[in-house]
Design an enzyme around this catalytic site. Structure first.
Site, PDB file in Angstrom:
ATOM      1  NE  ARG A  97      32.266  46.080  43.262  1.00  0.00           N
ATOM      2  CZ  ARG A  97      32.867  45.005  43.051  1.00  0.00           C
ATOM      3  NH1 ARG A  97      33.823  44.682  43.839  1.00  0.00           N
ATOM      4  NH2 ARG A  97      32.719  44.044  42.308  1.00  0.00           N
ATOM      5  CG  ASN A 151      40.294  47.680  38.984  1.00  0.00           C
ATOM      6  OD1 ASN A 151      40.998  47.680  38.157  1.00  0.00           O
ATOM      7  ND2 ASN A 151      39.831  46.625  39.777  1.00  0.00           N
ATOM      8  CB  CYS A 173      44.585  43.516  35.507  1.00  0.00           C
ATOM      9  SG  CYS A 173      42.881  42.760  35.526  1.00  0.00           S
ATOM     10  CE1 TYR A 260      35.510  43.045  34.961  1.00  0.00           C
ATOM     11  CE2 TYR A 260      37.444  41.628  34.534  1.00  0.00           C
ATOM     12  CZ  TYR A 260      36.599  42.332  35.477  1.00  0.00           C
ATOM     13  OH  TYR A 260      36.620  42.190  36.837  1.00  0.00           O
TER      14      TYR A 260
END
Length: 465
Positions: A97, A151, A173, A260
């Protein structure tokens, strides 16, 4: 389902989220006749698995339950006799990440876990693994349900259902949970007295709200949350910057956006904030690594037998509890109203019939029955069709290792500039993640051989990690 002795397997069992998962099972002990919980991880996650696994055992014991909690690195052995399989793994761990965030940001391009270049690369690494898990499930536990909250959840769930052929898959989610609580707080109405309808794709959905008299409250909520002089509260989204939306844009849309959507509606502000964090060495991945290190120090305490409050700072709180509710709803045909990733089947008329969408629906013993949404207004229709096309292209590239498809996906994605920068980013990230992208092995060898500047750039950048 009516089985009286459930076996639940969690792949990625060494995750810092596991205590919330165990807490969720304990809360539903009267609904879930659990006999065995198996936490599975890989060799690289062995230490964390042992730490969090011992804590899980303490939690079960403190609850006075006789459930068997097993820890293993042998996935195939774990899957024997499984009734439910949950997935919460991260291929490449948090170091991957860090690369997903830092490499794009070094070029002034958004780096984020599930959006833009980072989100696409997380899908490239993850989709082959979920398909490999499904291959094992077909042989070992062909009747089990797969509950995915790895994810990017929408793309991983679409790969599982459309390409893996595992129809008994539900993706989830935590983001809608926070939006529901915000609506309740703003209206001063208990959540259970409101009706929510969400529609879109993972991390890219909108929603509407009604009260128990049948009156729609969506427009009122837009004013209350996004209107002039209002202090927008999205504190449940720990992992993204809480920049204000443009009220006039949301008012015109007439739908409540997902948090988002900031990355698309106010891209410049979100990008500038991310660049500031990058320059200070404080990208979200780096912060999460520190948070996770503190959590595992807590988990080592032999006296700790409950989920610590600090876990809520990790950024994915409520994921695990939602997974437990899906399992309980399937097991007992509860028909719980939830927001999940599932087959479209005409629910959203603007998207392909066989695509995976994130929508409200009832979770039944036979799966999800989504609530019909219909069509989006043009402003939402155009961008979501683009995003779905991008997802489909990402999935194809992830499965086939097709470099052309990967470049196509980078070009389609609204958060990645087209042309030279898209190709530069793609090549750098392929090299950076070479250990987890066997499907692109030939292209990566070509990059290493012919593009020394790419190799040197990435190596130098990650030294400063």
């Amino acid at each position: 389902m009516s089985k009286e002795a459930l076996k639940i397997v969690t792949i990625g069992g060494g995750s810092s989220y596991t205590p919330e998962l165990i807490e969720g099972y304990i809360k539903r002990k009267d609904q879930l006749p659990i006999k065995e919980i198996v936490l599975v991880d890989i060799e690289a996650g062995k230490e964390k698995l042992e730490i969090v696994g011992e804590m899980a055992k303490r939690m079960v014991k403190a609850a006075g339950l006789d459930w068997k909690v097993e820890l293993t690195l042998d996935r195939k052995a774990a899957l024997q006799g499984a009734d439910f399989v949950t997935t919460q793994f991260r291929v490449g761990l948090l170091d991957a990440r860090v690369k997903d965030e830092r490499i794009p940001l070094s070029h002034g391009v958004l780096g984020q876990e599930t959006n833009g270049a980072g989100g696409m690369f997380k899908a490239f690494r993850t989709i082959p693994v979920i398909l490999d898990i499904i291959k094992d499930m077909k042989e070992i536990c062909p009747d089990a349900w797969l509950v995915n909250f790895t994810n990017p959840a929408g793309m991983v769930t679409e790969a599982a259902i459309k390409h893996g052929g595992w129809k008994k898959t539900v993706g989830l989610c935590n983001v809608p949970i926070g939006h529901c609580s915000t609506a309740s707080e703003k209206l001063g109405i208990p959540e259970e007295e409101l009706f929510f309808k969400f529609a879109g794709i993972n991390h890219f959905h909108w929603h509407r709200v009604w009260d128990k008299t049948g009156k729609e409250r969506t427009a009122e909520l837009i004013d209350l949350i996004y209107g002039p002089n209002q202090s927008e509260e999205d504190s449940h989204l720990k992992n993204i910057h809480n920049a204000p939306f443009h009220y006039e844009q949301i008012k015109d849309l007439g739908l409540l956006p997902c948090g988002y959507h900031r990355y698309y509606y106010i891209e410049d502000e979100m990008l500038n904030h991310s660049i500031e964090e990058f320059e200070k060495g404080e990208t979200r991945a780096q912060v999460v690594k520190e948070t996770e290190a503190r959590l595992f120090e807590l988990y080592k305490d032999p006296q700790l037998d409950h989920k610590p409050d600090e876990l809520s700072q990790r950024g994915g709180t409520h994921y695990s509890d939602a997974a437990c509710e899906i399992i309980a709803s399937i097991q007992n045909d509860k028909r719980t109203d939830m927001v999940v990733s599932t087959e479209n089947n005409g629910t959203i008329t603007d998207l392909p019939y066989d695509s995976i969408v994130e929508v409200s629906g009832a979770v039944t013993a036979h799966g999800v029955e989504p609530y019909n949404w219909g069509a989006f207004p043009p402003a939402a229709r155009g961008i979501i069709q683009n995003m779905k096309a991008m997802e489909e292209t990402v999935i194809r590239a992830a499965i086939d290792g097709d470099y052309g498809a990967a470049l196509q996906a980078f070009t389609i994605n609204p958060l990645v500039p087209g042309g030279t920068i898209a190709k530069t980013l793609l090549d750098e990230m392929l090299y950076a993640h070479k250990d987890y992208l066997p499907q692109f092995a030939e292209k990566i060898k070509e990059i290493e051989k012919n593009q020394p500047e790419t190799v040197n750039y990435v190596d130098e950048l990650m030294k400063s990690n």
